[in-house]
Write an enzyme that holds these catalytic residues in place. Structure first.
Site, PDB file in Angstrom:
ATOM      1  N   SER A  32       4.118  -1.205   4.082  1.00  0.00           N
ATOM      2  CA  SER A  32       4.198  -2.569   4.603  1.00  0.00           C
ATOM      3  C   SER A  32       4.251  -3.572   3.462  1.00  0.00           C
ATOM      4  CB  SER A  32       2.986  -2.876   5.483  1.00  0.00           C
ATOM      5  OG  SER A  32       3.023  -2.074   6.622  1.00  0.00           O
TER       6      SER A  32
ATOM      7  N   SER B 156       1.113   6.436   2.631  1.00  0.00           N
ATOM      8  CA  SER B 156       1.837   7.370   3.497  1.00  0.00           C
ATOM      9  C   SER B 156       3.114   7.883   2.831  1.00  0.00           C
ATOM     10  CB  SER B 156       2.235   6.692   4.806  1.00  0.00           C
ATOM     11  OG  SER B 156       1.091   6.382   5.557  1.00  0.00           O
TER      12      SER B 156
ATOM     13  N   GLU C 123     -13.925  -1.595   4.986  1.00  0.00           N
ATOM     14  CA  GLU C 123     -12.789  -2.474   5.243  1.00  0.00           C
ATOM     15  C   GLU C 123     -12.325  -2.407   6.696  1.00  0.00           C
ATOM     16  OE1 GLU C 123     -11.176  -4.841   3.277  1.00  0.00           O
ATOM     17  OE2 GLU C 123     -13.189  -4.487   2.553  1.00  0.00           O
TER      18      GLU C 123
ATOM     19  N   GLN D 247       0.838  -1.197   0.000  1.00  0.00           N
ATOM     20  CA  GLN D 247       0.000   0.000   0.000  1.00  0.00           C
ATOM     21  C   GLN D 247       0.871   1.244   0.000  1.00  0.00           C
ATOM     22  OE1 GLN D 247      -2.249   0.410   3.597  1.00  0.00           O
ATOM     23  NE2 GLN D 247      -3.228   2.317   3.002  1.00  0.00           N
ATOM     24  N   GLY D 248       0.823   2.008  -1.090  1.00  0.00           N
ATOM     25  CA  GLY D 248       1.627   3.218  -1.172  1.00  0.00           C
ATOM     26  C   GLY D 248       0.798   4.461  -0.901  1.00  0.00           C
TER      27      GLY D 248
ATOM     28  N   GLU E 235      -4.833   8.589  18.071  1.00  0.00           N
ATOM     29  CA  GLU E 235      -5.243   9.995  18.117  1.00  0.00           C
ATOM     30  C   GLU E 235      -6.156  10.340  16.937  1.00  0.00           C
ATOM     31  OE1 GLU E 235      -2.158   8.778  18.608  1.00  0.00           O
ATOM     32  OE2 GLU E 235      -2.187   9.100  20.777  1.00  0.00           O
TER      33      GLU E 235
END
Lengths: 332, 403
Positions: B167, B135, B250, B132-133, B381
């Site tokens: 990840s 961040s 999801e 997953q790209g 947060e």
């Protein structure tokens, strides 16, 4: 699935009735509250039809207990619902369901039986001073006694709760009116846990609403308090607690509806969750009120007193020990 | 793999499906895979790939996806059942979870017919692992600030930028890439999704060593990478909003096995403690009763959030932001438990039995890995912010009087 959803709709119908009934009880003496609640059909939810009840499952009482918690109802409602069901086959059932007799339960201690009469000291009996009937635990279950029977002495209330103050009761060779065997008394105590979870949940919801109102109106440093992130996060955690309790109560309803054996365990964990997260949420709501939170007028302390009393009446500490013991036994 | 692994009897649903899953797992789980057994060895990537491909053939992955794309065409109910059974055994976490639980559902929602047929079967067969790209170094929690730019160049897209905390990137063949097609001032608008090939020229992966010693996440440098037009997912300015809708669902349906896996961990902890006289005395003594009981309650609360999701989604109801409640709870509850397990097992005396040492190793790993759980998929947060803003609807008032 549709059964679950119909169930939810049926349960929701009680919520509004209960809110209104609880609100109209506020200005009335305890005995008139019994008539009011009975007149609105709320005291016989669990009782058999032969006793004038609705013979519904425990989960239908949940919204009523939530409303009682939110509205600080000063009435032994859980006790009345459970006793109406437990004694539904006796003449005491209809009298309780119709609000003619006020009934309560001594949640702590138990009495000895000798020659068919009971003696000893019991405690944690909410509104025993206003009650006609009192259930006390014995070595073999429980017995119902008349509060004005010879040998029954009430001690002045001691305890945190202001809505339904708890009494200790001394019994000296009191003749029982009716009995409940050990299994049915154990079931009654388990059922009470779910009702208390709902009541604490109602209190937590109400306290969150009060805190929200306070921080949305009060200004400091030129801003309303709700704009400060520290306070927003505290409110979010209160909401999380309320949702935990609601989810746990719904889980019990779903398991009970499908006849799953896990339902009883789910009632225990719902109560444990309510005492842990609900009370923390109420304390947090009090904190958000600042100095106002420590005053007598703001109702949050009343909810806190009540929730802490429900925690003690259900023996949350003992329940946690039993849950741990169950876990150890399962992995012996 | 055995022929019978390729067999999911047609028409199985509900408890019949559960019986199939149980029987299949009993027959096929490889030796050493079970984390609560003393012979446990964390499987390597190839073993995980083979295992997950076998699970797919056995009907335990791609459960709700249409058969046309390699799925099994069953319902979320069976998805939950498979998760419960997989969780009970604490089988290895998927090495393609981002493919199965993020990229796949997004492709199903916004991909073209051709894209679904092209991406989904290799994903389920474990020939293509996804990462997953999203961040970036300067766009983590505040994803709308991302700067990786995709520019149209004739018939292709040309992409430049840098991703981080990606990840699974070192093992991935594909990346679900979020890149900017409009000006940065557009924030959430002007973001597009791509299925970027990780072997494309210009893609450089630099693994990051994690605090638990593993190299699972990475930095991904994207230098003038060409992405074919048919690897763009959805319309350039709509990809993100569609993705957000999918993500909300999801968050409530991914890794549904958590509560049952957590239960496996709790029971393993208790059994391990009982094997050692010192630890047995500790957990029997009452000192730990409260925290053990609270763990039981915490697990029931996760179940209470997860179980109704299936019926609600199947009835067409919205889950809204409830995933945030669930995420906040399980991540914090799991950290509390991990700390309890560590505290208990680190009191094991020297020379404790191999089973106790194996448990120590498991819960040391778990304690360290759990630190990530309140950070990834939206930090604690951020979740508190979502609950405040979107569930409670708190006003977002700023300073008064023009300040």
């Amino acid at each position: 699935m549709s059964a679950t959803m119909e169930h939810r709709d049926g349960i929701a119908a009680f919520a509004e009735t209960a809110r209104q009934a609880v609100a109209s009880c506020a200005a009335k003496p305890v005995r008139d509250r019994a008539s009011q609640l009975a007149g609105d059909g709320l005291l016989g939810i669990l009782a058999p039809e032969s006793a004038g009840g609705l013979d519904l499952g425990l989960d239908f009482a949940v919204p009523v207990m939530e409303a009682a918690g939110a509205g600080l109802l000063g009435f032994p409602l859980a006790e009345t619902l459970l006793l109406g069901a437990a004694f539904g086959a006796t003449p005491f059932g209809p009298a309780i369901v119709l609000g003619e007799r006020v009934a309560t339960i001594a949640w702590a201690g138990r009495v000895r039986t000798a020659s068919g009469r009971v003696s000893g000291t019991v405690g944690r009996a909410p509104l025993a001073d206003q009650a006609d009937l009192l259930l006390v635990a014995t070595e073999t279950g429980a017995v119902l006694v008349a509060r004005d029977a010879p040998g029954v002495t009430l001690q002045p209330a001691i305890g945190l709760d202001l809505e339904a103050p708890e009494h200790e009761v001394v019994l000296d060779a009191v003749a029982p009116l009716a009995t409940l065997d050990a299994a049915r008394f154990a079931t009654l105590r388990e059922d009470a846990l779910l009702l208390r979870a709902a009541e604490i949940g109602g209190s937590a919801q109400r306290c969150l609403a009060l805190a929200l109102e306070h921080v949305s109106t009060r200004e400091q440093f030129g801003r309303t308090l709700v704009s400060f992130q520290a306070l927003r996060h505290a409110l979010a955690r209160q909401k999380l607690a309320v949702e935990h309790i609601g989810a746990a109560l719904e889980r019990h309803a779903a398991l009970a509806a499908s006849g799953a054996g896990e339902a009883r365990h789910a009632a225990r964990t719902a109560y444990a969750a309510a005492t842990r997260f609900g009370i923390a949420a109420i304390e947090s709501a009090l904190q958000l009120h600042g100095g106002m939170g420590f005053t007598w007028e703001v109702d949050v302390h009343r909810h806190l007193r009540r929730a802490r009393t429900a925690e003690a009446q259900g023996d949350a500490a003992g329940l946690h020990r039993r849950l741990a013991q169950d876990l150890l036994t399962a992995n012996a | 793999m055995d022929q019978d692994q390729a067999f999911l009897p047609p028409g199985l649903a509900g408890e019949e499906y559960r019986a199939h899953v149980r029987a299949w797992l009993a027959a096929h789980v490889p030796a050493g895979f079970l984390a609560d057994q003393a012979d446990h060895q964390a499987p390597d990537l190839d073993a995980c790939r083979a295992w997950e491909a076998a699970m797919h053939r056995g009907g335990l992955a791609g459960i709700t996806w249409p058969q046309a794309y390699g799925g099994h065409g069953l319902t979320l109910r069976e998805h939950l059942i498979a998760n419960q059974e997989i969780g009970r055994l604490a089988l290895p976490e998927s090495v393609n979870s981002l493919g199965k639980e993020l990229a796949g559902p997004i492709i199903l929602a916004i991909g073209s017919e051709e894209q679904k047929r092209r991406y989904l079967p290799p994903l389920l067969e474990m020939r293509e692992i996804w990462c997953q790209g999203f961040s970036e170094p300067n766009a983590g929690s505040d994803l709308a600030g991302l700067r990786t730019r995709a520019t149209r160049d004739g018939s292709v897209w040309r992409v430049n930028g840098r991703k981080i905390w990606t990840s699974g990137a070192p093992n991935a063949q594909r990346c679900l890439l979020l890149a900017r097609t409009g000006p940065i001032e557009d924030r959430h608008r002007g973001l597009a999704l791509f299925a970027m090939r990780m072997d494309a020229p210009g893609v450089t992966v630099r693994p990051l060593r994690q605090m638990d010693g593993r190299e699972h996440f990475a930095e991904v440098f994207i230098d003038d990478v060409v992405i074919e037009a048919d690897d763009a997912l959805g319309a350039p300015d709509q990809g993100w909003s569609a993705a957000v809708r999918v993500l909300a669902i999801e968050r409530a349906t991914n890794r549904m096995y958590r509560a049952w896996r957590f239960e496996n961990e709790l029971h393993h902890l208790v059994r391990a403690c009982r094997l050692d006289a010192t630890l047995a005395a500790l957990i029997e003594s009452g000192t730990y009763h409260r925290r053990l009981a609270e763990t039981v309650v915490d697990i029931d609360i996760i179940k209470a959030y997860v179980e109704p999701v299936v019926e609600r989604l199947m009835a067409g109801e919205s889950i809204g932001d409830r995933g945030s409640l669930m995420k906040l709870h399980w991540s914090e509850a799991h950290q509390r438990f991990a700390a309890l397990a560590l505290e208990l097992l680190e009191q094991a005396p020297p020379g404790a039995a191999p089973e106790v040492q194996a448990a120590r190793a498991r819960f040391q790993r778990l304690y360290l890995a759990a630190r990530a759980e309140t950070i990834y998929a939206g930090t604690t947060e951020i979740q508190l912010g979502i609950i405040g803003d979107r569930i409670l609807g708190l006003p977002r008032e700023r300073a008064r009087g023009g300040r």
